[in-house]
Design a protein around this motif. Structure first.
Motif, PDB file in Angstrom:
ATOM      1  N   ARG A   1       0.854  -1.412   0.225  1.00 41.33           N
ATOM      2  CA  ARG A   1       0.028   0.020  -0.189  1.00 41.33           C
ATOM      3  C   ARG A   1       1.141   1.013  -0.065  1.00 41.33           C
ATOM      4  O   ARG A   1      -0.061   2.401  -0.261  1.00 41.33           O
ATOM      5  CB  ARG A   1      -0.954   0.374   1.448  1.00 41.33           C
ATOM      6  CG  ARG A   1      -2.103  -0.937   1.494  1.00 41.33           C
ATOM      7  CD  ARG A   1      -2.919  -0.287   0.699  1.00 41.33           C
ATOM      8  NE  ARG A   1      -3.983  -1.796   0.058  1.00 41.33           N
ATOM      9  CZ  ARG A   1      -3.750  -3.093  -0.443  1.00 41.33           C
ATOM     10  NH1 ARG A   1      -2.985  -3.523  -1.410  1.00 41.33           N
ATOM     11  NH2 ARG A   1      -5.137  -4.003  -0.574  1.00 41.33           N
ATOM     12  N   GLN A   2       2.368   1.325  -0.048  1.00 39.56           N
ATOM     13  CA  GLN A   2       2.957   2.140  -0.222  1.00 39.56           C
ATOM     14  C   GLN A   2       4.205   1.951  -1.501  1.00 39.56           C
ATOM     15  O   GLN A   2       4.713   0.937  -1.937  1.00 39.56           O
ATOM     16  CB  GLN A   2       3.698   2.415   1.526  1.00 39.56           C
ATOM     17  CG  GLN A   2       3.012   2.378   2.087  1.00 39.56           C
ATOM     18  CD  GLN A   2       3.525   3.027   3.278  1.00 39.56           C
ATOM     19  OE1 GLN A   2       3.819   4.169   4.328  1.00 39.56           O
ATOM     20  NE2 GLN A   2       4.402   1.835   3.737  1.00 39.56           N
ATOM     21  N   PHE A   3       4.455   3.240  -2.254  1.00 45.13           N
ATOM     22  CA  PHE A   3       5.247   3.091  -3.310  1.00 45.13           C
ATOM     23  C   PHE A   3       6.035   4.005  -3.704  1.00 45.13           C
ATOM     24  O   PHE A   3       6.197   5.826  -2.872  1.00 45.13           O
ATOM     25  CB  PHE A   3       4.908   2.710  -4.653  1.00 45.13           C
ATOM     26  CG  PHE A   3       3.615   1.665  -4.799  1.00 45.13           C
ATOM     27  CD1 PHE A   3       4.280   0.794  -5.758  1.00 45.13           C
ATOM     28  CD2 PHE A   3       2.094   1.255  -4.220  1.00 45.13           C
ATOM     29  CE1 PHE A   3       4.075  -0.395  -5.908  1.00 45.13           C
ATOM     30  CE2 PHE A   3       1.926   0.222  -4.447  1.00 45.13           C
ATOM     31  CZ  PHE A   3       2.814  -0.329  -5.183  1.00 45.13           C
ATOM     32  N   LEU A   4       7.687   3.900  -3.172  1.00 46.22           N
ATOM     33  CA  LEU A   4       8.316   5.292  -4.036  1.00 46.22           C
ATOM     34  C   LEU A   4       8.923   4.963  -5.161  1.00 46.22           C
ATOM     35  O   LEU A   4       9.850   3.831  -5.232  1.00 46.22           O
ATOM     36  CB  LEU A   4       9.992   4.730  -2.354  1.00 46.22           C
ATOM     37  CG  LEU A   4      10.845   6.390  -2.571  1.00 46.22           C
ATOM     38  CD1 LEU A   4      10.420   7.777  -2.890  1.00 46.22           C
ATOM     39  CD2 LEU A   4      11.793   5.769  -1.507  1.00 46.22           C
ATOM     40  N   ASP A   5       8.567   5.766  -5.685  1.00 46.36           N
ATOM     41  CA  ASP A   5       9.140   5.062  -6.808  1.00 46.36           C
ATOM     42  C   ASP A   5      10.169   6.731  -7.882  1.00 46.36           C
ATOM     43  O   ASP A   5       9.639   7.632  -7.329  1.00 46.36           O
ATOM     44  CB  ASP A   5       7.807   6.486  -8.401  1.00 46.36           C
ATOM     45  CG  ASP A   5       7.898   5.706  -9.904  1.00 46.36           C
ATOM     46  OD1 ASP A   5       8.309   4.657 -10.235  1.00 46.36           O
ATOM     47  OD2 ASP A   5       7.949   6.815 -10.127  1.00 46.36           O
ATOM     48  N   ILE A   6      11.734   5.716  -7.740  1.00 46.10           N
ATOM     49  CA  ILE A   6      12.100   7.098  -8.318  1.00 46.10           C
ATOM     50  C   ILE A   6      12.407   6.981  -9.378  1.00 46.10           C
ATOM     51  O   ILE A   6      12.868   5.672  -9.692  1.00 46.10           O
ATOM     52  CB  ILE A   6      13.742   6.968  -7.052  1.00 46.10           C
ATOM     53  CG1 ILE A   6      13.135   6.899  -6.010  1.00 46.10           C
ATOM     54  CG2 ILE A   6      14.480   7.560  -7.529  1.00 46.10           C
ATOM     55  CD1 ILE A   6      14.795   6.536  -5.262  1.00 46.10           C
ATOM     56  N   GLY A   7      12.593   7.821 -10.381  1.00 48.49           N
ATOM     57  CA  GLY A   7      13.225   8.342 -11.298  1.00 48.49           C
ATOM     58  C   GLY A   7      11.601   8.393 -12.530  1.00 48.49           C
ATOM     59  O   GLY A   7      11.542   7.376 -13.256  1.00 48.49           O
ATOM     60  N   THR A   8      10.847   8.497 -11.699  1.00 47.65           N
ATOM     61  CA  THR A   8       9.200   9.085 -12.313  1.00 47.65           C
ATOM     62  C   THR A   8       9.350   9.505 -13.631  1.00 47.65           C
ATOM     63  O   THR A   8       8.485   8.899 -14.455  1.00 47.65           O
ATOM     64  CB  THR A   8       8.472   9.696 -11.383  1.00 47.65           C
ATOM     65  OG1 THR A   8       8.908   9.378  -9.857  1.00 47.65           O
ATOM     66  CG2 THR A   8       7.101  10.171 -11.793  1.00 47.65           C
ATOM     67  N   GLY A   9      10.050  10.414 -14.497  1.00 47.36           N
ATOM     68  CA  GLY A   9       9.926  10.817 -15.390  1.00 47.36           C
ATOM     69  C   GLY A   9       8.373  11.804 -15.779  1.00 47.36           C
ATOM     70  O   GLY A   9       8.207  11.637 -15.155  1.00 47.36           O
TER      71      GLY A   9
END
Length: 277
Positions: A82-90
């Motif tokens: 239920r938690q996301f850390l998205d790096i390099g989203t664009g």
């Protein structure tokens, strides 16, 4: 001046950012090849030159994005993340990660991280969330993992005592120093709770005379660093974690939505997802 120059420039002006539109940027090349509008003449020229040598690249990019969407659905629906850390989203291309996750579980929380000024200028498009969930955006460089992890926006949005999915989709190829890339990933995984997930995709190694290698060289000629990795090199990012089946494979082969053409000649990216013990 084309439509994208007008749209991108207006968004940037509102934020007071310098987009350096005269220099091709990997995120904007990606956006152009996916059919997006947030790109500039330098990005389109670079993309067209790369595509001359690797005409299947837009297919590979779409397959990589489909992998991200399938991975998100799987982690939310099957793993209870239920938690996301998205790096390099664009640049925002709908459906975004949070849209897919919150469609299944509206309470999902997502933090996006990128350091491209045009992504910052369009952050409002990312900051739309379900009423039950929450979405935040951090302007930071992947190399500065401390700034990411110590960010008030991250701490206010995510609870690091509970499982988090760290997603690094099509970003690690821009880190050519292997020790640096491994150190970055491990420093981000270290503070995450057991049950957290690492999901990533990378450009696969190919023979020097292959079209993929030529395409990578074209990226480099545009001033964009690029590194290809073998399956074994990719698996090193997951050391100490439990890979979800089928392990590190072509992104088209990771929990596909339908039959997979095993003779597909397109040089797809490698992808994998693993759980922290």
């Amino acid at each position: 001046m084309g439509t994208s120059e007008v749209n991108g420039g207006s968004a940037a002006a509102a934020q007071g950012t310098d987009l350096r539109t005269d220099i091709a940027h990997s995120a904007r090349i990606y956006d152009y090849m996916l059919g997006g509008k947030d790109n500039f003449a330098a990005d389109r020229a670079a993309a067209d030159e790369i595509a001359k040598h690797l005409p299947t690249l837009p297919i590979s990019m779409r397959a990589n994005r489909d992998f991200m969407l399938r991975m998100t659905r799987h982690l939310v629906a099957e793993s209870g993340i239920r938690q996301f850390l998205d790096i390099g989203t664009g640049l925002p291309t709908s459906p975004n990660l949070h849209e897919v996750a919150q469609e299944i579980a509206p309470e999902t929380r997502v933090v996006y991280v990128d350091n491209d000024p045009i992504v910052l200028a369009h952050a409002r498009a990312l900051l739309t969330s379900s009423a039950e969930g929450r979405t935040a955006y951090i302007d930071a460089d992947l190399r500065d993992t401390k700034a990411i992890l110590d960010s008030a926006d991250l701490r206010d949005t995510l609870d690091l005592s509970r499982p988090v999915a760290l997603t690094l989709i099509a970003i690690l190829q821009f880190f050519v120093d292997e020790d640096e890339a491994l150190a970055i990933v491990r420093s981000l995984v270290a503070p995450l709770a057991p049950g957290s997930v690492l999901a990533l995709s990378v450009v696969p190694t190919a023979e020097e005379e292959s079209p993929l290698a030529v395409g990578v060289q074209e990226y480099r000629s545009q001033g964009i660093p690029m590194k290809m990795r073998t399956t074994a090199e990719t698996e090193r990012f997951f050391e100490g974690l439990d890979l979800i089946e089928p392990g590190v494979v072509k992104v088209t082969e990771w929990h596909p939505a339908g039959p997979v053409d095993l003779d597909d000649p397109v040089p797809h990216m490698l992808g994998g997802v693993a759980v922290k013990r």
